[in-house]
Design a protein around this motif. Structure first.
Motif, PDB file in Angstrom:
ATOM      1  N   MET A 178       0.841  -1.192   0.000  1.00  0.00           N
ATOM      2  CA  MET A 178       0.000   0.000   0.000  1.00  0.00           C
ATOM      3  C   MET A 178       0.878   1.244   0.000  1.00  0.00           C
ATOM      4  N   HIS A 179       0.675   2.111  -0.974  1.00  0.00           N
ATOM      5  CA  HIS A 179       1.393   3.377  -1.039  1.00  0.00           C
ATOM      6  C   HIS A 179       0.416   4.486  -0.629  1.00  0.00           C
ATOM      7  N   VAL A 180       0.556   4.974   0.577  1.00  0.00           N
ATOM      8  CA  VAL A 180      -0.364   5.990   1.078  1.00  0.00           C
ATOM      9  C   VAL A 180      -0.074   7.322   0.401  1.00  0.00           C
ATOM     10  N   GLN A 181      -1.102   7.921  -0.180  1.00  0.00           N
ATOM     11  CA  GLN A 181      -0.976   9.179  -0.904  1.00  0.00           C
ATOM     12  C   GLN A 181      -1.590  10.334  -0.119  1.00  0.00           C
ATOM     13  N   MET A 182      -1.074  11.512  -0.310  1.00  0.00           N
ATOM     14  CA  MET A 182      -1.717  12.701   0.240  1.00  0.00           C
ATOM     15  C   MET A 182      -3.158  12.745  -0.252  1.00  0.00           C
ATOM     16  N   ALA A 183      -4.084  13.092   0.646  1.00  0.00           N
ATOM     17  CA  ALA A 183      -5.498  13.117   0.275  1.00  0.00           C
ATOM     18  C   ALA A 183      -6.072  14.507   0.471  1.00  0.00           C
ATOM     19  N   GLY A 184      -6.997  14.859  -0.390  1.00  0.00           N
ATOM     20  CA  GLY A 184      -7.665  16.148  -0.310  1.00  0.00           C
ATOM     21  C   GLY A 184      -8.909  16.070   0.537  1.00  0.00           C
ATOM     22  N   GLY A 185      -8.715  15.865   1.828  1.00  0.00           N
ATOM     23  CA  GLY A 185      -9.837  15.734   2.756  1.00  0.00           C
ATOM     24  C   GLY A 185     -10.303  14.298   2.868  1.00  0.00           C
ATOM     25  N   GLY A 186     -11.153  14.060   3.830  1.00  0.00           N
ATOM     26  CA  GLY A 186     -11.682  12.717   4.060  1.00  0.00           C
ATOM     27  C   GLY A 186     -12.744  12.718   5.134  1.00  0.00           C
ATOM     28  N   PHE A 187     -12.384  13.253   6.326  1.00  0.00           N
ATOM     29  CA  PHE A 187     -13.327  13.408   7.431  1.00  0.00           C
ATOM     30  C   PHE A 187     -13.930  12.084   7.889  1.00  0.00           C
ATOM     31  N   GLY A 188     -13.214  10.993   7.647  1.00  0.00           N
ATOM     32  CA  GLY A 188     -13.680   9.657   8.008  1.00  0.00           C
ATOM     33  C   GLY A 188     -13.997   8.795   6.806  1.00  0.00           C
ATOM     34  N   ARG A 189     -14.266   9.398   5.651  1.00  0.00           N
ATOM     35  CA  ARG A 189     -14.722   8.630   4.482  1.00  0.00           C
ATOM     36  C   ARG A 189     -13.629   7.730   3.913  1.00  0.00           C
ATOM     37  N   ARG A 190     -12.369   8.006   4.203  1.00  0.00           N
ATOM     38  CA  ARG A 190     -11.277   7.173   3.677  1.00  0.00           C
ATOM     39  C   ARG A 190     -10.826   6.136   4.701  1.00  0.00           C
TER      40      ARG A 190
END
Length: 752
Positions: free
Chosen positions: A417-429
């Motif tokens: 798994m390559h964790v990428q920077m995310a543009g928000g999530g608030f729990g959804r990811r």
């Protein structure tokens, strides 16, 4: 796919612990939802999502010497890389999706390392065992625990790395390590001679890793506690930051998936002839989806042809086997359920209600809420030679890696798994079902069966994201409260109706007690000593639900803080003084946060403009306390929030700038719950909202002035990713009620 006990069991030691101490453990979990889970899992050695892929070796010098008593998450090799020029790259064990841990965690490590901050960089980790949360024992970004749970871990990592660098310098100079000092990325020796960390790194990594290290006295901190600019600020402000959605690989294809209009529905017929005729479309594939549903993936050489191909599909859906939820009917059912006996969280004597001099009978309604991150869901998967690589912004890379392995038919240790920077999530990811990851893997599996071996990036559109489920649950609260002329509560009979987040999940044994999901009741009653009877109902409906930033406190804080304010107004008491009276001497952090907000806002001293009123609320979540004093007005039935003053007690603020940003963002998200149109509704099983045109979020014109003030403290940090959300809506509502004379009972606001 779903993780149930048949496919994904808890570790044996945790099962034994739960069997032996079920009552005590579950009672603790029910009382202090996710934060108590942190403590329980740390005690039990919880190890979900961990596979022996091997901690990442130091790039220079090969594998470091073994440290027999240390776990991978305690050894510097996986976390620190120092190049010859002194550039220090620190790996974070969390997802950064805007909260600033890509700066905060490196600050902690660099503090003890005595690194040159100007040369510090940071990168995301993976599903390697080294990157588990030390309290959870699993790969997770959640529960506002990134800084809180890894504070000591990253300090010790920095101290161990520093000790190894000092050891390497001492060996080179043939002196006692105790005679050496470190400063700004260098070891200082006799006579003032220096060796930069880059000159020592290779030799240092060959030395034994010390188990016991001495940490700095907080008074000597030069980074921790100092307002610090974010390491990713330049990339983000200049448009150079890459997110998961920006993933590009040689030969990569892009897929979009047509999801059923009703959750869990299956395909009846597919006419893909027009889709296949779209230029750039490579394949049209039937794929299994989350919750037993079916969908159709269109794979193409870019997003636009894939979307055009999907738009050209002619699909018939079979919805006969699934429940079709309707929001209007659901509210009627919830009201009926609230009148029936149910599970009891608290069971105080409320017999004095009948004879109370004053009484409040209230009903509160809270809708489903979408997370609506700016970056829609996406996941890129490459499968070759029995090994898979997955690129995505995920809060749970360990669980997602296992889910990917199951779908792709490869051993879990063969999934990177390559964790990428995310543009928000608030729990959804952060889903236990890994819905968007398993969907992407299903697309790749189907594509390979069709002869396509290229990596595939599966993208969700904004509409897919908004209609895709996993919402903050809809809740109904009813309250019957009796109190005297002094505002003393004589009895409080309360009912909550809402779907459970955790029933049927791996967290159920710890966080569901006597049929009550701890996340549904967190924030109720505490910290106020009240004679409360709290009944809870958890209906099961065909709407997937998920934690939403600050979880249960999104509704419980509103209920508690508006009702307490109403009692104060009814009995002619100042709402601040009334709360302070209830806090007594038992809650000094609540008192300090509220007093700070009051003092900084001018509450009670500054005269407001005509038509404006103060609103107050204070709430603890994830071990941090946030108090808001707001200034609001109502014109032509439309409320406006003008200013917000926050008093925050989160113990030591590692980076005060990040705490300020988190509170500002939390306040905006709290404001979003108040705005008309901030609701997800269903009609005959279908979600009615699809984009920001009909699911409202605050615009720049809605923004109030926000001032954030921190209570000074040297105690270990507590969580700050979520606590800024819950108190905003009730503070705003209390100001509105002070103006209109009518309490606000529903979110979003409906004043007519």
């Amino acid at each position: 796919m779903n993780f149930d006990q048949a496919t994904f069991e808890l570790p044996a030691n945790l099962r034994a612990l739960l069997t032996r101490d079920a009552d005590a453990g579950q009672e603790a979990a029910a009382g202090l939802p996710r934060r108590s889970f942190l403590k329980l899992t740390a005690m039990s050695g919880f190890a979900l999502g961990v596979f022996p892929m091997g901690a990442l070796a130091q790039e220079k010098g090969g594998a470091p010497a073994k440290a027999s008593g240390l776990k991978p998450l305690q050894q510097p090799a996986a976390f620190v890389r120092i190049d010859h020029d002194g550039t220090t790259t620190i790996t974070i064990n969390r997802l950064d999706f805007g909260q600033g841990v890509q700066t905060g965690l490196p600050m902690i490590l660099a503090e003890e390392l005595d690194a040159d901050w100007s040369k510090v960089r940071s990168v995301h980790g993976s599903n390697d065992p080294a990157y588990v949360d030390p309290a959870f024992g699993m790969h997770i970004t959640g529960g506002s625990g990134s800084i809180k749970n890894s504070y000591t871990q990253y300090r010790e990592l920095g101290a161990r790395m520093r000790a190894m660098l000092v050891g390497a310098a001492a060996a080179r100079w043939k002196v006692d390590p105790a005679s050496l000092q470190t400063r700004n990325g260098a070891v200082i020796g006799p006579g003032g001679k220096q060796l930069g960390y880059g000159e020592l790194a290779e030799a240092a990594m060959k030395l034994p890793v010390p188990e016991a290290v001495k940490l700095k006295d907080p008074k000597d901190f030069r980074l921790i506690g100092k307002p610090t600019g974010r390491l990713d600020a330049q990339a983000k402000s200049s448009g150079h930051q890459d997110y998961g959605i920006d993933m590009r690989l040689p030969g990569m294809l892009t897929a979009v998936v047509s999801h059923p209009p009703v959750f869990g529905a299956k395909l009846k017929s597919v006419d893909d002839s027009a889709a296949k005729a779209v230029k750039g479309v490579k394949a049209v594939l039937r794929v299994p989806l989350d919750r037993g549903a079916e969908g159709v993936a269109v794979v193409a050489d870019g997003y636009w042809p894939a979307k055009q191909g999907r738009d050209a599909l002619k699909l018939e859906w079979d919805t006969s086997g699934v429940e079709k939820v309707d929001s209007a009917r659901q509210l009627v059912q919830y009201r009926e359920l609230a009148t029936k006996p149910g599970a009891r969280k608290y069971d105080a004597d409320v017999s004095k209600l009948a004879g109370a001099p004053h009484r409040i009978d209230a009903e509160f309604v809270f809708p489903y809420l979408a997370h609506a991150p700016m970056e829609p869901l996406n996941c890129t998967v490459s499968l070759a030679g029995g090994k898979a690589q997955v690129w995505t912004g995920t809060q749970m890379p360990g669980i997602d890696g296992m889910a990917a392995a199951k779908v792709l038919g490869v051993p879990p240790e063969n999934v990177q798994m390559h964790v990428q920077m995310a543009g928000g999530g608030f729990g959804r990811r952060g889903l236990l079902t890994s819905d968007f990851v398993t969907e992407a893997c299903g697309v790749v599996k189907a594509a390979q069966a069709a002869g396509i071996s290229a990596p595939i990036r599966t993208l969700w559109s904004r509409e897919d994201d908004m209609k895709g489920g996993y919402y903050r649950p809809m809740h109904l609260h009813t309250a019957k409260i009796g109190f005297d002329a002094q505002g003393k509560v004589l009895g409080w009979d309360h009912v909550i109706v809402g779907q459970s987040l955790l029933m049927g999940s791996i967290f159920e044994p710890m966080m569901v007690k006597d049929g009550i999901d701890a996340t549904a009741v967190e924030g109720m009653k505490e910290p106020y000593e009240l004679p409360m009877r709290l009944t809870v109902h958890h209906p099961k409906l065909n709407v997937p639900v998920l934690w939403w930033r600050s979880v249960g406190s999104t509704h419980t804080a509103f209920v508690m803080e508006t009702l307490l304010d109403e009692i104060a107004r009814t009995t002619g008491q100042d709402p601040v003084a009334y709360r302070m009276k209830y806090f007594g001497d038992q809650h000094p952090r609540h008192k300090a946060a509220l007093q700070l907000a009051v003092d900084q806002s001018g509450y009670g001293k500054r005269k407001l403009e005509a038509g404006r009123a103060w609103g107050v609320a204070v709430h603890e979540s994830f071990n941090s306390v946030v108090a808001y004093v707001v200034e609001a007005s109502v014109k032509d039935g439309t409320p406006t929030l003008h200013s917000v003053t926050a008093g925050v007690h989160c113990n030591l603020a590692v980076n005060p700038k990040s705490v300020e940003a988190q509170v500002q963002g939390g306040a905006v998200m709290g404001l979003s719950m108040c705005l008309p149109g901030a609701a997800i509704t269903l009609k005959d099983g279908e979600v009615e909202q699809s984009n920001f045109g009909d699911f409202v979020v605050p615009r720049i014109t809605d923004m109030p002035q926000i001032a954030v003030h921190l209570v000074p403290s040297a105690d270990a940090p507590t969580g700050m990713g979520e606590p800024g959300v819950p108190p905003l809506a009730p503070a705003f509502a209390n100001a509105v009620a002070a103006i209109t004379g009518k309490p606000v009972r529903e979110l979003p606001f409906k004043l007519a």
